[in-house]
Design an enzyme around this catalytic site. Structure first.
Site, PDB file in Angstrom:
ATOM      1  N   GLU A 169      -9.822   2.142  -5.686  1.00 29.13           N
ATOM      2  CA  GLU A 169      -9.350   3.447  -5.000  1.00 29.13           C
ATOM      3  C   GLU A 169      -8.126   4.199  -6.016  1.00 29.13           C
ATOM      4  OE1 GLU A 169     -10.989   3.792  -0.690  1.00 29.13           O
ATOM      5  OE2 GLU A 169      -9.254   2.721  -0.941  1.00 29.13           O
ATOM      6  N   HIS A 207      -2.646   3.012  -4.652  1.00 31.89           N
ATOM      7  CA  HIS A 207      -2.191   2.656  -3.526  1.00 31.89           C
ATOM      8  C   HIS A 207      -0.667   2.107  -3.540  1.00 31.89           C
ATOM      9  CE1 HIS A 207      -5.772   2.647  -0.769  1.00 31.89           C
ATOM     10  NE2 HIS A 207      -6.162   2.526  -1.743  1.00 31.89           N
ATOM     11  N   ASP A 233       0.953  -1.181   0.216  1.00 32.64           N
ATOM     12  CA  ASP A 233       0.146  -0.046  -0.075  1.00 32.64           C
ATOM     13  C   ASP A 233       0.968   1.299  -0.164  1.00 32.64           C
ATOM     14  OD1 ASP A 233      -2.293   1.671   0.355  1.00 32.64           O
ATOM     15  OD2 ASP A 233      -3.214  -0.105   0.870  1.00 32.64           O
TER      16      ASP A 233
END
Ligand code: ACM
Length: 547
Positions: A321, A248, A177
């Site tokens: 995302e 990420h 991440d």
């Protein structure tokens, strides 16, 4: 003797009050195909109860017998504890025998969950009865986010044991991440030299003014990963690795700046992110990036062999995302969009995921990603983790994709589990033990054929505000026990579930968790040392939106 099993089995019969004794003379007979359970029983029950469980003949009067029975479904089992005849566990397959052994451990009592006997003699016995059981869902998962806060290898092995005790069978490891990269990739040493640690960490939600100035980091060596995968496979658990792309990814870009959008930002100035949220620093859609990640996945495929356990062919590529601002500005990205004839940045993300879908499929593996990967179309073999509510799961199943249901409104276990001021760093909706118990994985409105695409369900433990294993325990338990019952047991519709009976059985289950050393949230609220006064969270008021 009352049966207080969690997850609840399908049927229990013939409980007479008699007890099948276990002692130094108790022998263990393991038929072909049951060797993993044989090893596990001897190691685990042997240690807890001080029993040698020596090999013996199948017809010894107090033997424990393990065997396969192909009249049962692969994960189904039948456990018969009969006074004078010992304990017999039949499984439809090796995994079924193993789940039967987990039931045996619960039947013996909390002492069976310790690592040394509390007394010399006698060992607690097994209440005589017959348990017939089989899981509702094949995929019964737990996600551990070891990227935001690293969980050392010992913690992961412990969680595999905790999963096995709850008949959960998929560990989704969120390995990368913005805030950290946790897996050694030999050809890219800077992923562990640079991307695996950060100098400081935001303490609390991102709006918190607090910082922890202690450097944070860690990673699994390739041998650690091999050990984790093998330890899981011994317990019939699949480990699904997640390498999150193209968003990420700030930690990877900090280590290898050429992976970022270098025509938009000075990626050489980036560091591993020290706060929370969704970073704008995403991967550049270049051949350099594709080749780099093919190199990563080549090593990942070797470390996570497809045949280790039932779902081991799956590789998770994230896909959630992904902020698009840098792509919008980047000439390189715009050129790529034009060259590929794409409509825009959203299709660029879909192209990126599609590349790895084809790459993985060509190697006999299956891609799984968060529900954003549905946007722009998805190759038929790919599967979806539905996290933004039920909609992604419905769309995926209708389009013929397999789906794992993990809607954030229900089974994000980082969310707070009670209202009020006492919950440590409260995040998200209030999701009580009862709320999780009443979670229904299969979305309403699917046809029977569509519903068959629901492989199962998964609880996700994100760790932005969970700085150590005790905090992970607190958020995961007791709710993971309720989740396990939802995933395993044939429960009725949510409103009809007998929560009072579950609570009654939890009284026994807390004693097991105590014996295992799980730092769960007590039903009365956090213990003083489980609170985090003064550390801001981000509670969301009111009930979660309707599904
Ligand atoms: C996610 O929670 N971003 C999958």
């Amino acid at each position: 003797m009352s049966v207080e099993l969690i997850p609840a089995p399908r049927a229990v019969e013939g409980a007479t009050g008699a007890v099948v004794p276990l002692g130094h003379g108790t022998t263990l007979w393991a038929g072909p195909g049951t060797e993993r359970t044989e090893r596990w029983l001897r190691a685990t029950l042997g240690q807890a109860l001080g029993l040698p469980l020596r090999p013996g003949p199948p017809d010894a009067p107090d033997a424990v017998r393990l065997l396969l029975d192909d009249s049962l479904a692969p994960e189904a089992y039948r456990l018969a504890a009969v006074a004078g005849r010992g304990v017999e566990i039949r499984g439809g397959g090796p995994a079924g025998v193993f789940w039967g052994a987990q039931t045996l451990r619960q039947l013996i009592g909390p002492e069976a969950f310790r690592r040394a006997p509390l007394r010399r003699d006698p060992a607690p016995g097994v209440p005589a009865q017959v348990v017939e059981d089989a899981p509702r869902f094949r995929w019964r998962g737990l996600l551990l986010d070891v990227a935001r806060h690293f969980m050392p290898k010992e913690g992961v092995l412990r969680y595999l044991d905790l999963m096995a005790a709850h008949k959960l069978n998929v560990l989704h490891l969120h390995l990368t991440d913005d805030q950290g990269w946790r897996i050694e990739i030999e050809r890219y040493p800077k992923l562990t030299e640079i991307a695996s640690w950060r100098t400081r960490t935001k303490f609390g939600h991102r709006a918190s003014p607090l910082w922890d100035g202690k450097p944070h980091g860690g990673y699994y060596t390739q041998d650690d990963i091999r050990e984790i995968v093998a330890y899981a496979a011994e317990r019939h658990i699949s480990v699904v690795p997640e390498i999150d792309v193209p968003g990420h990814s700030q930690a990877a870009i900090a280590a290898y700046p050429e992976l970022g959008n270098t025509d938009v930002v000075d990626t050489t100035a980036l560091s591993v992110w020290d706060t929370w949220g969704i970073s704008a620093n995403v991967l550049a859609p270049t051949d350099t990036t594709l080749r780099f990640y093919e190199g990563v996945f080549e090593e990942v495929l070797e470390l996570f062999p497809a045949d280790a356990a039932e779902f081991s062919a799956f590789v998770h590529v994230g896909g959630d995302e992904c902020r698009k601002e840098q792509w919008t500005e980047s000439v390189t990205a715009k050129t790529r969009i034009a060259d590929l004839g794409l409509a825009g940045e959203d299709e660029l993300q879909s192209w990126f995921i599609g590349h790895f879908d084809a790459w993985l499929a060509a190697r006999g593996r299956r891609l799984i990603g968060w529900d954003e990967i549905l946007e722009g179309g998805l190759a038929p073999g790919a599967a979806v983790s539905s996290w933004r509510g039920y909609a992604g799961g419905i769309a995926a199943a209708r389009a013929g994709h397999d789906v794992v249901m993990c809607p954030e409104q229900y089974v994000y276990l980082d969310h707070r589990q009670a209202p009020g001021e006492d919950e440590p760093v409260p995040i998200g909706f209030v999701r009580t033990l009862e709320d999780v118990y009443r979670f229904e994985p299969v979305p309403q409105g699917l046809t029977e054929a569509e519903a068959r695409h629901v492989l199962g369900t998964q609880a996700n433990v994100w760790t932005e505000v969970l700085e150590d294993t005790a905090r992970v325990d607190y958020q995961a338990f007791p709710r993971l026990a309720a989740f396990a019952e939802v995933a395993w047991s044939p429960l009725p519709a949510p409103a009809e579930r007998d929560y009072a009976d579950f609570e009654r059985r939890m009284t026994a289950h807390y004693r097991r968790l105590d014996a295992l050393g799980v730092a769960y949230r007590p039903p009365t609220g956090p213990r003083p040392w489980q609170k985090r006064p003064g550390v801001p969270g981000r509670p969301i008021e009111g009930p979660p939106p309707n599904r």
